[in-house]
Design a protein around this motif. Structure first.
Motif, mmCIF file in Angstrom:
data_model
loop_
_atom_site.group_PDB
_atom_site.id
_atom_site.type_symbol
_atom_site.label_atom_id
_atom_site.label_comp_id
_atom_site.label_asym_id
_atom_site.label_seq_id
_atom_site.Cartn_x
_atom_site.Cartn_y
_atom_site.Cartn_z
ATOM 1 N N SER A 176 -12.803 -63.646 -16.704
ATOM 2 C CA SER A 176 -12.392 -63.590 -15.297
ATOM 3 C C SER A 176 -13.261 -64.496 -14.433
ATOM 4 O O SER A 176 -12.859 -64.899 -13.345
ATOM 5 C CB SER A 176 -12.463 -62.149 -14.792
ATOM 6 N N GLY A 177 -14.467 -64.865 -14.919
ATOM 7 C CA GLY A 177 -15.342 -65.764 -14.173
ATOM 8 C C GLY A 177 -14.713 -67.141 -13.981
ATOM 9 O O GLY A 177 -15.067 -67.882 -13.068
ATOM 10 N N LYS A 178 -13.770 -67.491 -14.859
ATOM 11 C CA LYS A 178 -13.128 -68.809 -14.766
ATOM 12 C C LYS A 178 -11.869 -68.770 -13.919
ATOM 13 O O LYS A 178 -11.189 -69.780 -13.777
ATOM 14 C CB LYS A 178 -12.773 -69.313 -16.173
ATOM 15 N N ILE A 179 -11.545 -67.595 -13.403
ATOM 16 C CA ILE A 179 -10.339 -67.460 -12.572
ATOM 17 C C ILE A 179 -10.789 -67.275 -11.125
ATOM 18 O O ILE A 179 -11.180 -66.176 -10.734
ATOM 19 C CB ILE A 179 -9.487 -66.237 -13.023
ATOM 20 N N ASP A 208 -9.083 -61.755 -5.506
ATOM 21 C CA ASP A 208 -8.029 -61.453 -4.533
ATOM 22 C C ASP A 208 -6.935 -60.556 -5.096
ATOM 23 O O ASP A 208 -6.074 -60.079 -4.365
ATOM 24 C CB ASP A 208 -7.375 -62.759 -4.043
ATOM 25 N N LEU A 209 -6.958 -60.328 -6.395
ATOM 26 C CA LEU A 209 -5.911 -59.503 -7.003
ATOM 27 C C LEU A 209 -6.060 -58.050 -6.567
ATOM 28 O O LEU A 209 -7.163 -57.572 -6.328
ATOM 29 C CB LEU A 209 -5.986 -59.582 -8.531
ATOM 30 N N SER A 210 -4.917 -57.375 -6.473
ATOM 31 C CA SER A 210 -4.955 -55.961 -6.121
ATOM 32 C C SER A 210 -5.718 -55.189 -7.209
ATOM 33 O O SER A 210 -5.350 -55.267 -8.382
ATOM 34 C CB SER A 210 -3.524 -55.441 -6.022
ATOM 35 N N PRO A 211 -6.787 -54.454 -6.836
ATOM 36 C CA PRO A 211 -7.614 -53.786 -7.842
ATOM 37 C C PRO A 211 -6.813 -52.834 -8.729
ATOM 38 O O PRO A 211 -7.116 -52.654 -9.907
ATOM 39 C CB PRO A 211 -8.629 -52.996 -7.007
ATOM 40 N N PHE A 271 -4.550 -72.760 -15.756
ATOM 41 C CA PHE A 271 -3.138 -72.564 -15.464
ATOM 42 C C PHE A 271 -2.895 -71.163 -14.905
ATOM 43 O O PHE A 271 -2.129 -70.972 -13.952
ATOM 44 C CB PHE A 271 -2.300 -72.790 -16.736
ATOM 45 N N ILE A 272 -3.577 -70.174 -15.470
ATOM 46 C CA ILE A 272 -3.429 -68.806 -14.960
ATOM 47 C C ILE A 272 -3.899 -68.739 -13.508
ATOM 48 O O ILE A 272 -3.240 -68.150 -12.644
ATOM 49 C CB ILE A 272 -4.217 -67.807 -15.849
ATOM 50 N N ASN A 273 -5.035 -69.384 -13.247
ATOM 51 C CA ASN A 273 -5.539 -69.402 -11.867
ATOM 52 C C ASN A 273 -4.533 -70.059 -10.926
ATOM 53 O O ASN A 273 -4.291 -69.597 -9.815
ATOM 54 C CB ASN A 273 -6.875 -70.150 -11.824
ATOM 55 N N PHE A 274 -3.916 -71.135 -11.409
ATOM 56 C CA PHE A 274 -2.907 -71.856 -10.626
ATOM 57 C C PHE A 274 -1.710 -70.944 -10.330
ATOM 58 O O PHE A 274 -1.165 -70.930 -9.227
ATOM 59 C CB PHE A 274 -2.474 -73.093 -11.430
ATOM 60 N N LEU A 275 -1.313 -70.150 -11.330
ATOM 61 C CA LEU A 275 -0.124 -69.291 -11.176
ATOM 62 C C LEU A 275 -0.354 -68.126 -10.220
ATOM 63 O O LEU A 275 0.582 -67.659 -9.565
ATOM 64 C CB LEU A 275 0.314 -68.740 -12.538
ATOM 65 N N ILE A 276 -1.594 -67.625 -10.136
ATOM 66 C CA ILE A 276 -1.824 -66.504 -9.222
ATOM 67 C C ILE A 276 -2.259 -66.987 -7.838
ATOM 68 O O ILE A 276 -2.503 -66.185 -6.946
ATOM 69 C CB ILE A 276 -2.854 -65.477 -9.774
ATOM 70 N N ASP A 277 -2.296 -68.302 -7.664
ATOM 71 C CA ASP A 277 -2.698 -68.851 -6.375
ATOM 72 C C ASP A 277 -1.577 -68.687 -5.339
ATOM 73 O O ASP A 277 -0.408 -68.824 -5.663
ATOM 74 C CB ASP A 277 -3.008 -70.345 -6.559
ATOM 75 N N PRO A 278 -1.941 -68.391 -4.062
ATOM 76 C CA PRO A 278 -0.913 -68.235 -3.021
ATOM 77 C C PRO A 278 -0.018 -69.462 -2.897
ATOM 78 O O PRO A 278 1.167 -69.336 -2.648
ATOM 79 C CB PRO A 278 -1.730 -68.031 -1.735
ATOM 80 N N GLU A 279 -0.581 -70.658 -3.094
ATOM 81 C CA GLU A 279 0.203 -71.877 -2.927
ATOM 82 C C GLU A 279 1.419 -71.878 -3.842
ATOM 83 O O GLU A 279 2.552 -72.126 -3.417
ATOM 84 C CB GLU A 279 -0.675 -73.100 -3.231
#
Lengths: 287, 363
Positions: free
Chosen positions: B111-114, B119-122, B286-294
């Motif tokens: 998760s350190g790389k994301i 910001d994800l709902s806990p 890619f996972i970080n990109f997919l959960i990004d608001p943009e």
């Protein structure tokens, strides 16, 4: 003897493709389904099926399957009756009272619904039959205070949709046998003093019975297995054995139970036809 | 290392400032993966394969994303089992994450790389469905629910209890989905039981039968629901949260949506990284990109998407979007019960209960 043998070969050669076709397209898939109906699970993927009578047992075990079977058969009876009541008089008028030049146009109108997709036809009925639908609006345009006559999501709505779907079969089969009746027979009866009712009872009806019976079989058999029309038009009352069978194949992947219920339905259809066989055999000869 | 410096150097010399900035920002993670491929396994048309998104991702990282699809959860698991070392990122419904992890098909996510992880709902981020043996095996991505929709013109205040479906005031005014698992789940919730594996099935049966005077119509799809609702066929109905938002926002229907105090049905999907993934660094990116608001806002507004697990992404939706409201309510989310995998036996039993109930309705 040789001629006899050659004849036999000729018959075999000429009919073999038909039987082969029937075997491949009907008998084979049905056999597979019959086999499935005796399994515990569908043998697809890495499941381990075993032989069992449990699927047929479920039908005997649970009262609601029998209720739904009865419901489906009654639905078939009601729809067939509706088709006879509308279709036979329509065919009679078409065959004996409509001038030739109008006949083709009327036939076109009867067959026209067949050219549209069945699902589209049924969905159109939902717009007509629902509360505040076309019928309601039409009525209220004339009588502003008319109460709603919307019958969507009730049993009668299913019957209306199915009668409309299958009516052409009934009209066409009845028409064929009615128009074949020699007009001079009717004139002879009339000249001998028969009333209209007597002509109908003793001349028209007996001579057109083959068409009427063929039409009834053509309507009854597919209707008792129908599932799309009850599901869309029936709402809360839309459950039939057909919809339960559909669920087994599409919702829960329980092919064995779906297959078993289908074969039970098939057996019931065959039993009914067998019971009616003496009547059918006597009257279907000219066909 | 030499190779990576070489590539960065070449990019700088070529004067492609944008690529350089992107490469520097995630350089340590992604550098080695430049001009490489990333293999994604997902449902077709489920966000990750949007052409504009893949172009954007490739532009930023130089990684080309290649897709393979599955048509069922079982097929997804089979593909992971039979082709180890092929896939990087895989979408797994939260009900199946544990099975995939226990079978060794997916590896823990760092998760350190994301960047967007915090910001994800806990509720979804730290779900026990994802944390198996103290290791995180999936990043929460999207979610949705099936709860109570009501006509705001007929009901002045939102119904509070799920018993509204059984309230005689709404006799003949209830919409219901013709689906066995959903029907049993709602009856279980209404009788205070575990939605997925209710212990007292007789109570469920009885509760379902009590719906007989209530239900006006069955619905099966979003389109059908909209038609029935617009025709005034029902006042309260079960409904999907994403669809409710669309019905209100796109079709201007007077739809209100509420999660009753007893709870409702919830589901969520996570993004995981396959064991022996060829490109784990790019997979994290890619996972970080997919959960990004943009990415999410464009997906949701231009194509249509379920709710995002990222609270920031949900809040970035345009003002007045109903999905933003109903999915942003954390308190309501806490009341949900989450869908779990069912055995074939359970599915059959639920189907039989539902068929029997429908036969009773028709009597």
């Amino acid at each position: 003897m040789r001629i006899e043998q050659r004849r036999r070969f000729a018959i075999l050669g000429l009919t073999a493709p038909t039987y082969l076709w029937l075997a491949l397209t009907i008998f084979l898939p049905l056999s597979v389904m019959l086999y499935f109906s005796f399994l515990t699970v569908a043998p697809i993927g890495n499941r381990e099926p075993a032989l069992t009578f449990a699927q047929y047992g479920a039908f005997l075990d649970k009262e609601f399957y029998r209720f739904l079977t009865w419901r489906s058969v009654m639905m078939g009876v009601h729809v067939t009756l509706g088709c006879v009541l509308i279709g036979y008089p329509a065919a009679l008028i078409l065959a004996h009272h409509v001038p030739n030049r109008w006949r083709e146009a009327l036939f076109l109108l009867i067959v026209l619904p067949f050219w549209s997709n069945a699902l589209v036809r049924i969905f159109s009925w939902t717009m007509v039959l629902r509360e505040n639908g076309l019928i309601d609006r039409g009525l209220q345009a004339i009588f502003p205070d008319a109460p709603s006559v919307g019958i969507l999501f009730t049993y009668p709505a299913i019957i209306v949709g199915l009668v409309h779907s299958y009516l052409p079969y009934m009209i066409l089969t009845c028409y064929i046998s009615l128009q074949a009746i020699d007009r001079s027979l009717i004139e002879a009866a009339r000249s001998l003093g028969a009333s209209n009712l007597a002509i109908f009872r003793r001349v028209l009806l007996p001579l057109s019975l083959p068409g009427l019976l063929a039409g009834m079989v053509l309507v009854f058999v597919p209707v008792i297995g129908s599932f799309m029309e009850p599901r869309i038009l029936g709402g809360l009352e839309g459950v039939t054995l057909g919809t339960v069978i559909e669920d087994q194949f599409t919702a829960v992947f329980n092919w064995p139970l779906g297959a078993a219920l289908s074969f039970i339905l098939l057996a019931i259809v065959l039993t009914i036809l067998a019971a009616a066989y003496p009547l059918l055999r006597r009257n279907l000869q000219p066909f | 290392m030499i190779e990576r410096r070489g590539i960065v150097g070449a990019a700088a010399k070529a004067g492609v400032g944008f690529v350089l900035a992107a490469a520097l920002a995630i350089g340590p993670m992604i550098g080695a993966a430049a001009a490489e491929e990333l293999n994604v396994l997902n449902w077709q048309g489920y966000g990750t394969d949007e052409a504009w998104a893949l172009e954007l991702f490739e532009e930023r990282t130089g990684v080309e994303v290649i897709h393979d699809y599955f048509n069922s959860e079982q097929e997804m698991l089979t593909k992971l089992r039979t082709s180890p070392g092929t896939y990087d990122v895989v979408l797994i419904n939260s009900a199946f994450t544990e099975q995939a992890a226990k079978e060794g098909l997916i590896q823990p996510v760092d998760s350190g790389k994301i960047e967007n992880f915090e910001d994800l709902s806990p509720l979804l981020r730290d779900s026990p469905r994802f944390i198996i043996d103290d290791k995180l095996y999936a990043i929460a991505w999207v979610w949705g629910m099936t709860a109570v929709a009501y006509n705001t013109e007929d009901l002045e205040t939102a119904p509070e209890s799920i018993q509204v479906f059984w309230d005689l005031e709404f006799a003949g005014r209830v919409g219901w989905r013709d689906d066995a698992v959903e029907a049993v789940s709602f009856a279980a919730i209404a009788t205070g039981q575990d939605m997925n594996h209710p212990e007292d099935l007789d109570k469920v049966r009885e509760k379902l039968r009590a719906l007989k005077p209530q239900i006006r119509a069955f619905w099966s799809s979003e389109d059908e629901w909209n038609k029935l609702f617009a025709a005034g066929q029902f006042d309260v109905s079960t409904y999907w949260s994403g669809s409710a938002a669309r019905s209100a926002t796109n079709f201007d229907l007077p739809v209100g949506y509420v999660v009753p105090e007893e709870g409702a049905i919830g589901w969520f999907d996570g993004l995981s990284i396959a064991t022996d993934a060829p490109n784990p660094e790019a997979a994290h990116a890619f996972i970080n990109f997919l959960i990004d608001p943009e990415f999410y806002v464009r997906w949701a507004t231009e194509v249509g998407a379920p709710a995002s697990a990222n609270r920031e992404a949900n809040a970035a939706l345009p003002e007045g979007d109903m999905g933003r409201e109903i999915h942003g309510d954390e308190a309501a989310m806490k009341r949900l019960q989450w869908m779990a995998p069912l055995s074939d036996e359970e599915r059959r039993t639920y189907q039989e209960i539902w068929d029997e109930t429908k036969a009773y309705f028709a009597q």
